[in-house]
Scaffold this active site. Structure first.
Site, PDB file in Angstrom:
ATOM      1  N   GLY A  10       0.558  12.074  80.635  1.00  0.00           N
ATOM      2  CA  GLY A  10      -0.562  11.863  81.561  1.00  0.00           C
ATOM      3  C   GLY A  10      -1.251  13.182  81.885  1.00  0.00           C
ATOM      4  O   GLY A  10      -0.587  14.188  82.086  1.00  0.00           O
ATOM      5  N   ARG A  71      -0.334   9.837  73.903  1.00  0.00           N
ATOM      6  CA  ARG A  71       1.050   9.403  73.811  1.00  0.00           C
ATOM      7  C   ARG A  71       1.309   9.231  72.314  1.00  0.00           C
ATOM      8  O   ARG A  71       0.508   8.622  71.607  1.00  0.00           O
ATOM      9  CB  ARG A  71       1.261   8.133  74.621  1.00  0.00           C
ATOM     10  CG  ARG A  71       0.959   8.392  76.113  1.00  0.00           C
ATOM     11  CD  ARG A  71       1.803   7.618  77.067  1.00  0.00           C
ATOM     12  NE  ARG A  71       2.020   8.329  78.322  1.00  0.00           N
ATOM     13  CZ  ARG A  71       1.164   8.379  79.359  1.00  0.00           C
ATOM     14  NH1 ARG A  71       0.018   7.748  79.291  1.00  0.00           N
ATOM     15  NH2 ARG A  71       1.467   9.034  80.447  1.00  0.00           N
ATOM     16  N   ASP A 102       8.189  14.317  82.260  1.00  0.00           N
ATOM     17  CA  ASP A 102       9.573  14.214  81.750  1.00  0.00           C
ATOM     18  C   ASP A 102       9.639  13.744  80.295  1.00  0.00           C
ATOM     19  O   ASP A 102      10.475  14.206  79.523  1.00  0.00           O
ATOM     20  CB  ASP A 102      10.457  13.372  82.672  1.00  0.00           C
ATOM     21  CG  ASP A 102       9.941  11.968  82.897  1.00  0.00           C
ATOM     22  OD1 ASP A 102       8.829  11.637  82.431  1.00  0.00           O
ATOM     23  OD2 ASP A 102      10.652  11.182  83.551  1.00  0.00           O
ATOM     24  N   THR A 125       2.212  16.882  85.990  1.00  0.00           N
ATOM     25  CA  THR A 125       2.186  15.440  86.278  1.00  0.00           C
ATOM     26  C   THR A 125       1.844  15.257  87.748  1.00  0.00           C
ATOM     27  O   THR A 125       2.400  15.959  88.601  1.00  0.00           O
ATOM     28  CB  THR A 125       3.532  14.750  85.953  1.00  0.00           C
ATOM     29  OG1 THR A 125       3.584  13.500  86.655  1.00  0.00           O
ATOM     30  CG2 THR A 125       4.740  15.564  86.376  1.00  0.00           C
ATOM     31  N   ASP A 127       2.730  13.037  89.593  1.00  0.00           N
ATOM     32  CA  ASP A 127       3.771  12.306  90.326  1.00  0.00           C
ATOM     33  C   ASP A 127       4.755  13.183  91.089  1.00  0.00           C
ATOM     34  O   ASP A 127       5.490  12.683  91.937  1.00  0.00           O
ATOM     35  CB  ASP A 127       4.545  11.398  89.370  1.00  0.00           C
ATOM     36  CG  ASP A 127       3.686  10.264  88.855  1.00  0.00           C
ATOM     37  OD1 ASP A 127       2.794   9.830  89.605  1.00  0.00           O
ATOM     38  OD2 ASP A 127       3.898   9.813  87.714  1.00  0.00           O
ATOM     39  N   ASP A 129       7.617  14.364  90.246  1.00  0.00           N
ATOM     40  CA  ASP A 129       8.929  13.696  90.192  1.00  0.00           C
ATOM     41  C   ASP A 129       9.865  14.330  89.153  1.00  0.00           C
ATOM     42  O   ASP A 129      10.715  13.648  88.587  1.00  0.00           O
ATOM     43  CB  ASP A 129       8.736  12.205  89.885  1.00  0.00           C
ATOM     44  CG  ASP A 129       8.069  11.964  88.542  1.00  0.00           C
ATOM     45  OD1 ASP A 129       7.548  12.919  87.945  1.00  0.00           O
ATOM     46  OD2 ASP A 129       8.073  10.801  88.092  1.00  0.00           O
ATOM     47  N   ARG A 171       4.413   4.880  89.607  1.00  0.00           N
ATOM     48  CA  ARG A 171       5.119   3.710  89.063  1.00  0.00           C
ATOM     49  C   ARG A 171       6.616   3.794  89.341  1.00  0.00           C
ATOM     50  O   ARG A 171       7.261   2.796  89.588  1.00  0.00           O
ATOM     51  CB  ARG A 171       4.894   3.610  87.549  1.00  0.00           C
ATOM     52  CG  ARG A 171       3.662   2.844  87.174  1.00  0.00           C
ATOM     53  CD  ARG A 171       3.723   2.355  85.743  1.00  0.00           C
ATOM     54  NE  ARG A 171       3.932   3.457  84.826  1.00  0.00           N
ATOM     55  CZ  ARG A 171       2.958   4.160  84.263  1.00  0.00           C
ATOM     56  NH1 ARG A 171       1.711   3.860  84.518  1.00  0.00           N
ATOM     57  NH2 ARG A 171       3.230   5.144  83.444  1.00  0.00           N
TER      58      ARG A 171
HETATM   59  P1  ADP Z   1       4.970  12.376  80.447  1.00  0.00           P
HETATM   60  O1  ADP Z   1       5.234  13.624  79.694  1.00  0.00           O
HETATM   61  O2  ADP Z   1       3.775  12.508  81.352  1.00  0.00           O
HETATM   62  O3  ADP Z   1       6.211  11.840  81.131  1.00  0.00           O
HETATM   63  P2  ADP Z   1       5.257  10.300  78.369  1.00  0.00           P
HETATM   64  O4  ADP Z   1       6.509   9.754  78.949  1.00  0.00           O
HETATM   65  O5  ADP Z   1       4.228   9.352  77.883  1.00  0.00           O
HETATM   66  O6  ADP Z   1       4.471  11.260  79.402  1.00  0.00           O
HETATM   67  O7  ADP Z   1       5.662  11.268  77.168  1.00  0.00           O
HETATM   68  C1  ADP Z   1       4.682  12.012  76.484  1.00  0.00           C
HETATM   69  C2  ADP Z   1       5.054  12.111  75.027  1.00  0.00           C
HETATM   70  O8  ADP Z   1       6.307  12.800  74.898  1.00  0.00           O
HETATM   71  C3  ADP Z   1       5.290  10.785  74.319  1.00  0.00           C
HETATM   72  O9  ADP Z   1       4.092  10.183  73.897  1.00  0.00           O
HETATM   73  C4  ADP Z   1       6.127  11.217  73.119  1.00  0.00           C
HETATM   74  O10 ADP Z   1       5.301  11.807  72.135  1.00  0.00           O
HETATM   75  C5  ADP Z   1       6.988  12.325  73.754  1.00  0.00           C
HETATM   76  N1  ADP Z   1       8.291  11.725  74.145  1.00  0.00           N
HETATM   77  C6  ADP Z   1       8.565  10.992  75.236  1.00  0.00           C
HETATM   78  N2  ADP Z   1       9.860  10.572  75.227  1.00  0.00           N
HETATM   79  C7  ADP Z   1      10.400  11.058  74.096  1.00  0.00           C
HETATM   80  C8  ADP Z   1      11.695  10.968  73.481  1.00  0.00           C
HETATM   81  N3  ADP Z   1      12.692  10.282  74.076  1.00  0.00           N
HETATM   82  N4  ADP Z   1      11.881  11.588  72.304  1.00  0.00           N
HETATM   83  C9  ADP Z   1      10.889  12.282  71.720  1.00  0.00           C
HETATM   84  N5  ADP Z   1       9.660  12.396  72.226  1.00  0.00           N
HETATM   85  C10 ADP Z   1       9.403  11.810  73.392  1.00  0.00           C
END
Ligand code: ADP
Length: 322
Positions: A10, A71, A102, A125, A127, A129, A171
Site C-alpha cells: 500500500g 502487489r 509487513d 504503511t 496502519d 502496525d 483492516r
Molecule cells: P504491505 O507491504 O503493505 O503489507 P502486501 O502485504 O500486499 O503489502 O505485500 C506487498 C508485496 O510483498 C506482495 O505483493 C508480494 O510481492 C510481497 N510479499 C508479501 N508476502 C510475501 C511472502 N509471504 N513471500 C514473498 N513475498 C511476499
C-alpha cells in the site's frame, strides 16, 4: 556501489520523502541508486533505471510514491526470487532499500535469507502496525486527514442532534481508529483488537452519553472491526433503536495528500539511514523508531504479534467522552 530502491504494498504519504533522502544521501557517498518501478513486480521485470538528485526534485511534499507500487504474487514463489537474485547480481546491484509494510518486509527477509541479497526496510504503511517501531511512514498524515474529516462531520452531527458512524482504515489494526477517536473526542470506537462482542458495550456507552445530556455522538469504526462494517453496525442500531443515524466511510482519502511534517522528517531520516547502513555492510533489518530513537529490527520480527492500540488511549476514551 549500486543500490536499488523500491516501494511495495500500500502507498503511504512520506514514501517520496524517503526516496528523495536515500537518493541524495547516496549521492553524497558516491553510491549509484536505481529506482525500481512498481515494487517487486519491477524486480521481476527488471524495470529499473538510475535516479539522480534531480530525478527526486519536488517530490518531498507529494503523497503517493513516484516509483509506483504494486502487489506482486509472483514474488511469493521461491523460483522467482532465485531469478531476481541472479538478475540483481548480473546488473551489479549490491543491495536494496525496500519501503513498505509487513508483506513487503516478509519478501525482503526471504530475498536476504535465501540469497544473501542485502536489504534494508523502511516502514511505509498508514496502519502503524509493524512490530518493533512506534511509527510508520504515512500514519501521521492519514490520522490528520481523518481528524480533519471527523471535525467537519461533528459540525453537522451537532446541528442535527445525530449519531454518526465514521469508518476509518484499518483492516487488521485499530491504530488509526483509536488515535482518531481520542483526537476528535469521539463518543466511542470499534476496532479489530477489541474482540467480537462490543455491540452491547457500544449501546451502553451511547445510552450513558444520552442520559448525561449528549444529543449527538460520533462513533469511529475501524474497517476491520469484528461487528462488520460501519454500515453493518449502523443497520443494527437502526433496527434495534430506530436511530436516525448516518454512516460515513472515509476510504481512500486517508491514503493520499501531502505528508505532514512528521512524515516528511521521518522519511528523510530513514531514507538516509538505509543508505548509510548498506554502505556500512549492514543487511537484513528494517528501521524503526522506539521512544524517539532510531532502531534496527531484524526482518524476522515482522511475524511477531502486531502492536495493538495503546491501552492508555483506549482507557482514556470513555473518560473523555463523559
Ligand atoms: P504491505 O507491504 O503493505 O503489507 P502486501 O502485504 O500486499 O503489502 O505485500 C506487498 C508485496 O510483498 C506482495 O505483493 C508480494 O510481492 C510481497 N510479499 C508479501 N508476502 C510475501 C511472502 N509471504 N513471500 C514473498 N513475498 C511476499
Amino acid at each position: 556501489m549500486k543500490i536499488g530502491i523500491l516501494t511495495s504494498g500500500g502507498d503511504a504519504p512520506g514514501m517520496n520523502a524517503a526516496i528523495r533522502s536515500a537518493v541524495r544521501q547516496a549521492g553524497a557517498l558516491d553510491i549509484e541508486v536505481y529506482g525500481i518501478w512498481r515494487g517487486y513486480q519491477g524486480l521481476v521485470d527488471q524495470d529499473w533505471r538510475p535516479l539522480t538528485s534531480r530525478s527526486v526534485a519536488n517530490i518531498l511534499q507529494r503523497g503517493g510514491t513516484m516509483l509506483n507500487t504494486a502487489r506482486c504474487q509472483a514474488f511469493r514463489l521461491p523460483a522467482v526470487r532465485t531469478q531476481v537474485a541472479k538478475d540483481l547480481r548480473d546488473a551489479g546491484i549490491d543491495g536494496l532499500v525496500v519501503i513498505g509494510g509487513d508483506g513487503s518486509f516478509t519478501g525482503a527477509g526471504l530475498l536476504f535469507e535465501e540469497h544473501g541479497v542485502p536489504c534494508i526496510g523502511i516502514p511505509g504503511t498508514i496502519d502503524n502496525d509493524l512490530p518493533g517501531t512506534d511509527r510508520t511512514l504515512g500514519f501521521d498524515t492519514a490520522l490528520n486527514t481523518a481528524i480533519d474529516a471527523v471535525d467537519r462531520i461533528r459540525d453537522t452531527a451537532i446541528s442535527h442532534d445525530r449519531v454518526f458512524l465514521v469508518e476509518v482504515m484499518g483492516r487488521r489494526s485499530g491504530m488509526i481508529a483509536v488515535h482518531t477517536a481520542v483526537a476528535c473526542g469521539a463518543e466511542a470506537v470499534l476496532y479489530p483488537e477489541s474482540g467480537e462482542d462490543t455491540y452491547e458495550a457500544l449501546v451502553a456507552q451511547l445510552r450513558a452519553g444520552w442520559e448525561r445530556g449528549k444529543r449527538s455522538s460520533i462513533v469511529i469504526v475501524a474497517e476491520g472491526d469484528k461487528n462488520g462494517s460501519a454500515y453493518a453496525v449502523g443497520d443494527r442500531l437502526t433496527r434495534d433503536y430506530h436511530l436516525d443515524l448516518r454512516v460515513v466511510v472515509l476510504g481512500h482519502i486517508q491514503r493520499g495528500g501531502s505528508p505532514t511534517a512528521n512524515d516528511r522528517i521521518l522519511g528523510s531520516l530513514w531514507g538516509a539511514e538505509a543508505i548509510k547502513l548498506l554502505a556500512a555492510g549492514e543487511k537484513g533489518v528494517y528501521l524503526g523508531m522506539k521512544a524517539g530513537e532510531m532502531v534496527h529490527v531484524p526482518f524476522a520480527r515482522v511475524h511477531d504479534p502486531r502492536p495493538a492500540p495503546p491501552a492508555e488511549l483506549t482507557n482514556l476514551l470513555p473518560v473523555l467522552a463523559r
